[in-house]
Design a protein around this motif. Sequence first.
Motif, PDB file in Angstrom:
ATOM      1  N   GLN A  85      10.035 -14.474 -16.565  1.00  0.00           N
ATOM      2  CA  GLN A  85      10.322 -15.401 -17.670  1.00  0.00           C
ATOM      3  C   GLN A  85       9.332 -15.273 -18.819  1.00  0.00           C
ATOM      4  OE1 GLN A  85       9.903 -16.478 -14.476  1.00  0.00           O
ATOM      5  NE2 GLN A  85      12.061 -16.747 -13.913  1.00  0.00           N
ATOM      6  N   LEU A  86       8.334 -14.397 -18.676  1.00  0.00           N
ATOM      7  CA  LEU A  86       7.372 -14.168 -19.759  1.00  0.00           C
ATOM      8  C   LEU A  86       7.668 -12.821 -20.418  1.00  0.00           C
ATOM      9  CD1 LEU A  86       3.989 -15.286 -18.117  1.00  0.00           C
ATOM     10  CD2 LEU A  86       5.606 -16.664 -19.436  1.00  0.00           C
ATOM     11  N   THR A  87       7.295 -12.701 -21.678  1.00  0.00           N
ATOM     12  CA  THR A  87       7.486 -11.429 -22.373  1.00  0.00           C
ATOM     13  C   THR A  87       6.427 -10.430 -21.905  1.00  0.00           C
ATOM     14  OG1 THR A  87       6.015 -11.961 -24.207  1.00  0.00           O
ATOM     15  CG2 THR A  87       8.321 -12.674 -24.419  1.00  0.00           C
ATOM     16  N   VAL A  88       6.645  -9.195 -22.301  1.00  0.00           N
ATOM     17  CA  VAL A  88       5.679  -8.141 -21.971  1.00  0.00           C
ATOM     18  C   VAL A  88       4.291  -8.513 -22.480  1.00  0.00           C
ATOM     19  CG1 VAL A  88       5.045  -5.757 -22.558  1.00  0.00           C
ATOM     20  CG2 VAL A  88       7.400  -6.302 -21.871  1.00  0.00           C
ATOM     21  N   ALA A  89       4.215  -8.945 -23.750  1.00  0.00           N
ATOM     22  CA  ALA A  89       2.915  -9.288 -24.341  1.00  0.00           C
ATOM     23  C   ALA A  89       2.310 -10.508 -23.649  1.00  0.00           C
ATOM     24  CB  ALA A  89       3.084  -9.556 -25.834  1.00  0.00           C
ATOM     25  N   GLU A  90       3.134 -11.492 -23.304  1.00  0.00           N
ATOM     26  CA  GLU A  90       2.612 -12.695 -22.645  1.00  0.00           C
ATOM     27  C   GLU A  90       2.068 -12.368 -21.257  1.00  0.00           C
ATOM     28  OE1 GLU A  90       5.417 -16.173 -24.653  1.00  0.00           O
ATOM     29  OE2 GLU A  90       6.112 -15.086 -22.879  1.00  0.00           O
ATOM     30  N   ASN A  91       2.776 -11.501 -20.542  1.00  0.00           N
ATOM     31  CA  ASN A  91       2.290 -11.101 -19.220  1.00  0.00           C
ATOM     32  C   ASN A  91       0.924 -10.436 -19.327  1.00  0.00           C
ATOM     33  OD1 ASN A  91       3.977 -11.523 -16.748  1.00  0.00           O
ATOM     34  ND2 ASN A  91       5.586 -10.701 -18.066  1.00  0.00           N
ATOM     35  N   LEU A  92       0.813  -9.478 -20.247  1.00  0.00           N
ATOM     36  CA  LEU A  92      -0.468  -8.768 -20.395  1.00  0.00           C
ATOM     37  C   LEU A  92      -1.568  -9.700 -20.893  1.00  0.00           C
ATOM     38  CD1 LEU A  92       0.724  -5.353 -21.895  1.00  0.00           C
ATOM     39  CD2 LEU A  92      -0.209  -5.757 -19.613  1.00  0.00           C
ATOM     40  N   ALA A  93      -1.208 -10.581 -21.841  1.00  0.00           N
ATOM     41  CA  ALA A  93      -2.211 -11.499 -22.382  1.00  0.00           C
ATOM     42  C   ALA A  93      -2.720 -12.448 -21.299  1.00  0.00           C
ATOM     43  CB  ALA A  93      -1.622 -12.286 -23.545  1.00  0.00           C
ATOM     44  N   PHE A  94      -1.830 -12.857 -20.399  1.00  0.00           N
ATOM     45  CA  PHE A  94      -2.259 -13.743 -19.308  1.00  0.00           C
ATOM     46  C   PHE A  94      -3.308 -13.061 -18.438  1.00  0.00           C
ATOM     47  CE2 PHE A  94      -1.686 -14.698 -14.750  1.00  0.00           C
ATOM     48  CZ  PHE A  94      -2.260 -15.959 -14.743  1.00  0.00           C
ATOM     49  N   TRP A  95      -3.009 -11.826 -18.032  1.00  0.00           N
ATOM     50  CA  TRP A  95      -3.955 -11.135 -17.144  1.00  0.00           C
ATOM     51  C   TRP A  95      -5.233 -10.769 -17.881  1.00  0.00           C
ATOM     52  CZ3 TRP A  95      -3.449 -11.890 -12.288  1.00  0.00           C
ATOM     53  CH2 TRP A  95      -2.176 -12.107 -11.751  1.00  0.00           C
ATOM     54  N   ALA A  96      -5.110 -10.423 -19.180  1.00  0.00           N
ATOM     55  CA  ALA A  96      -6.313 -10.131 -19.966  1.00  0.00           C
ATOM     56  C   ALA A  96      -7.193 -11.381 -20.045  1.00  0.00           C
ATOM     57  CB  ALA A  96      -5.914  -9.659 -21.362  1.00  0.00           C
ATOM     58  N   GLY A  97      -6.572 -12.514 -20.318  1.00  0.00           N
ATOM     59  CA  GLY A  97      -7.337 -13.757 -20.424  1.00  0.00           C
ATOM     60  C   GLY A  97      -7.995 -14.129 -19.110  1.00  0.00           C
ATOM     61  N   LEU A  98      -7.267 -13.907 -18.025  1.00  0.00           N
ATOM     62  CA  LEU A  98      -7.819 -14.235 -16.714  1.00  0.00           C
ATOM     63  C   LEU A  98      -9.048 -13.384 -16.395  1.00  0.00           C
ATOM     64  CD1 LEU A  98      -6.611 -16.403 -14.881  1.00  0.00           C
ATOM     65  CD2 LEU A  98      -5.598 -14.604 -13.502  1.00  0.00           C
ATOM     66  N   HIS A  99      -9.059 -12.164 -16.933  1.00  0.00           N
ATOM     67  CA  HIS A  99     -10.207 -11.268 -16.706  1.00  0.00           C
ATOM     68  C   HIS A  99     -11.233 -11.362 -17.829  1.00  0.00           C
ATOM     69  CE1 HIS A  99      -8.939  -8.997 -13.107  1.00  0.00           C
ATOM     70  NE2 HIS A  99      -7.728  -9.341 -13.498  1.00  0.00           N
TER      71      HIS A  99
ATOM     72  N   LEU B  79       8.630  -3.034 -26.807  1.00  0.00           N
ATOM     73  CA  LEU B  79       9.164  -4.000 -25.829  1.00  0.00           C
ATOM     74  C   LEU B  79       8.308  -5.257 -25.736  1.00  0.00           C
ATOM     75  CD1 LEU B  79       9.751  -1.433 -22.921  1.00  0.00           C
ATOM     76  CD2 LEU B  79      11.461  -2.254 -24.529  1.00  0.00           C
ATOM     77  N   GLU B  80       7.302  -5.399 -26.586  1.00  0.00           N
ATOM     78  CA  GLU B  80       6.300  -6.447 -26.346  1.00  0.00           C
ATOM     79  C   GLU B  80       6.874  -7.856 -26.390  1.00  0.00           C
ATOM     80  OE1 GLU B  80       3.125  -7.026 -29.224  1.00  0.00           O
ATOM     81  OE2 GLU B  80       4.179  -5.746 -30.639  1.00  0.00           O
ATOM     82  N   ASP B  81       7.966  -8.068 -27.137  1.00  0.00           N
ATOM     83  CA  ASP B  81       8.547  -9.413 -27.215  1.00  0.00           C
ATOM     84  C   ASP B  81       9.737  -9.586 -26.268  1.00  0.00           C
ATOM     85  OD1 ASP B  81       6.734 -10.289 -29.163  1.00  0.00           O
ATOM     86  OD2 ASP B  81       7.899  -9.306 -30.742  1.00  0.00           O
ATOM     87  N   ARG B  82       9.972  -8.599 -25.436  1.00  0.00           N
ATOM     88  CA  ARG B  82      11.104  -8.681 -24.511  1.00  0.00           C
ATOM     89  C   ARG B  82      10.673  -9.366 -23.213  1.00  0.00           C
ATOM     90  NH1 ARG B  82      14.706  -3.406 -23.360  1.00  0.00           N
ATOM     91  NH2 ARG B  82      14.776  -3.524 -25.640  1.00  0.00           N
ATOM     92  N   LEU B  83      11.531 -10.239 -22.709  1.00  0.00           N
ATOM     93  CA  LEU B  83      11.231 -10.880 -21.426  1.00  0.00           C
ATOM     94  C   LEU B  83      11.219  -9.832 -20.329  1.00  0.00           C
ATOM     95  CD1 LEU B  83      13.454 -14.100 -21.614  1.00  0.00           C
ATOM     96  CD2 LEU B  83      10.979 -13.961 -21.898  1.00  0.00           C
ATOM     97  N   ALA B  84      10.311  -9.974 -19.389  1.00  0.00           N
ATOM     98  CA  ALA B  84      10.189  -8.984 -18.320  1.00  0.00           C
ATOM     99  C   ALA B  84      11.459  -8.899 -17.477  1.00  0.00           C
ATOM    100  CB  ALA B  84       8.993  -9.329 -17.435  1.00  0.00           C
ATOM    101  N   GLN B  85      12.246  -9.987 -17.457  1.00  0.00           N
ATOM    102  CA  GLN B  85      13.473  -9.952 -16.665  1.00  0.00           C
ATOM    103  C   GLN B  85      14.520  -9.019 -17.280  1.00  0.00           C
ATOM    104  OE1 GLN B  85      15.020 -13.896 -16.467  1.00  0.00           O
ATOM    105  NE2 GLN B  85      15.042 -14.194 -18.656  1.00  0.00           N
ATOM    106  N   HIS B  86      14.325  -8.656 -18.542  1.00  0.00           N
ATOM    107  CA  HIS B  86      15.269  -7.760 -19.199  1.00  0.00           C
ATOM    108  C   HIS B  86      14.770  -6.320 -19.247  1.00  0.00           C
ATOM    109  CE1 HIS B  86      16.645 -11.655 -21.297  1.00  0.00           C
ATOM    110  NE2 HIS B  86      17.394 -11.418 -20.239  1.00  0.00           N
TER     111      HIS B  86
ATOM    112  N   ARG C 140       9.368  -2.064 -16.075  1.00  0.00           N
ATOM    113  CA  ARG C 140       8.538  -3.058 -15.366  1.00  0.00           C
ATOM    114  C   ARG C 140       7.337  -2.389 -14.709  1.00  0.00           C
ATOM    115  NH1 ARG C 140      10.514  -8.554 -13.529  1.00  0.00           N
ATOM    116  NH2 ARG C 140       8.613  -8.492 -12.295  1.00  0.00           N
ATOM    117  N   ARG C 141       7.585  -1.212 -14.162  1.00  0.00           N
ATOM    118  CA  ARG C 141       6.487  -0.484 -13.524  1.00  0.00           C
ATOM    119  C   ARG C 141       5.418  -0.134 -14.554  1.00  0.00           C
ATOM    120  NH1 ARG C 141       4.527  -0.747  -8.607  1.00  0.00           N
ATOM    121  NH2 ARG C 141       3.429   1.130  -8.015  1.00  0.00           N
ATOM    122  N   ARG C 142       5.887   0.295 -15.741  1.00  0.00           N
ATOM    123  CA  ARG C 142       4.926   0.614 -16.810  1.00  0.00           C
ATOM    124  C   ARG C 142       4.107  -0.619 -17.171  1.00  0.00           C
ATOM    125  NH1 ARG C 142       9.377   2.870 -20.670  1.00  0.00           N
ATOM    126  NH2 ARG C 142       7.861   2.471 -22.331  1.00  0.00           N
TER     127      ARG C 142
END
Lengths: 218, 200
Positions: free
Chosen positions: B78-92, B109-116, B122-124
Amino acid sequence: MIRLVARDLALAVRAGGGFGLGLAFFLVVTVLVPFGVGPDTARLGAIAPGLLWIAALLACLLSLDRIFALDREDGALDLLATAPLPMEGIALAKAAAHWLTTGLPLSLAAAPLGVLLNLAWPGHLWLAASLLAGTPALSLIGTFGAALTVGLRRGGLLISLLVLPLYIPTLVFGADVARRGAEGLDPTTPLALLAAVTLGCLAGLPFAAAAALRVSLR
Amino acid sequence: MTLRARDLTVGRGGLPVLARLSFTVEAGRALILRGANGTGKTTLLRTLAGLQAPMAGEIAPGRDAVAYAGHADGMKAQLTVAENLAFWAGLHGLRGIDAALDAFALRPLEDRLAQHLSAGQRRRLGLARMLVTGRPVWCLDEPTVSLDAANTARFAAMVEGHLAEGGIAILATHIDLGLAGDTLDMGPWRATALDAGAPA
């Protein structure tokens, strides 16, 4: 930790289910009770504090199995466990997110819904206060139960059996606060005990949940 | 930095899978784990990452130096590519995700939801997460699954860049990525019945 809470809030809003499900359940139960009990307003008013607390408790229960299960399924739990965040912090963040998406909306909705059950004034305010003080304990206990069952298939059923007995002190003191408030008695003693239960849960259960998570990851 | 494992015994379900395994990986080098299914590659990687404790032996440095990528990518649909990466970056404790987006051509693809995303996309995204951890030791379990040739090359380039900066990579893979490092055949280290405590 705040980032994890914010992410879980975003997921709850976008994915649906978690955020509105508990509130909808609470509303449906509250609306259905007068149909089952009858239109006797005195009887409804008498059972309202306990009934609203039981409805809130069951509404909290609905989303417990999602606290860790989704993260385990998609591999995020492994990644969280290797992140620079203690497992206790992860458990606390998960409990906080659960409370913000379930306990807080229920606490805010309880006072207006008390009208449907003829809860006497100012019982509404004491009901909301008791839920605000008590629902964090429900989320913390639920997080512990979810951590214990995260590795199990169909763990949702087991969570209910595990946490419902642990919910009893919170239910007893929480309903007593609302009842005393509605009857014009002093509710501060049960409210203090309710707060003590919540603080006790806050002090101990993140550590217990973290230990359970570590075992499940092995 | 040097990764050292000494007399390491790792297991699943209380039973040892690999016994008395010792190896050293210097900074800038990769270690490729090879072996048939069930030989304990994943168990070893999870142990190195601190997800499970070793049954015996020592690992240095500890889990705080290790970033792990397993079979599941851990990305939220439910998060975009950028949101997913930003979450893990922030956590670290990091902020920038540009390098991670560029490493796997994820910027479109940065604004695309990971579900799409497709399985390969997704692997990338899951592998790009390694770049926002800031950890010197990467443990990667079958990282090239679902990747096409071009993205396998991107992945190899990402690992080479990590090694060039003094990082360490431990990979369980059946593909030759041309990385500077050694290969560890897991077969000789498989635990025997004696290691499991059976009577001689």
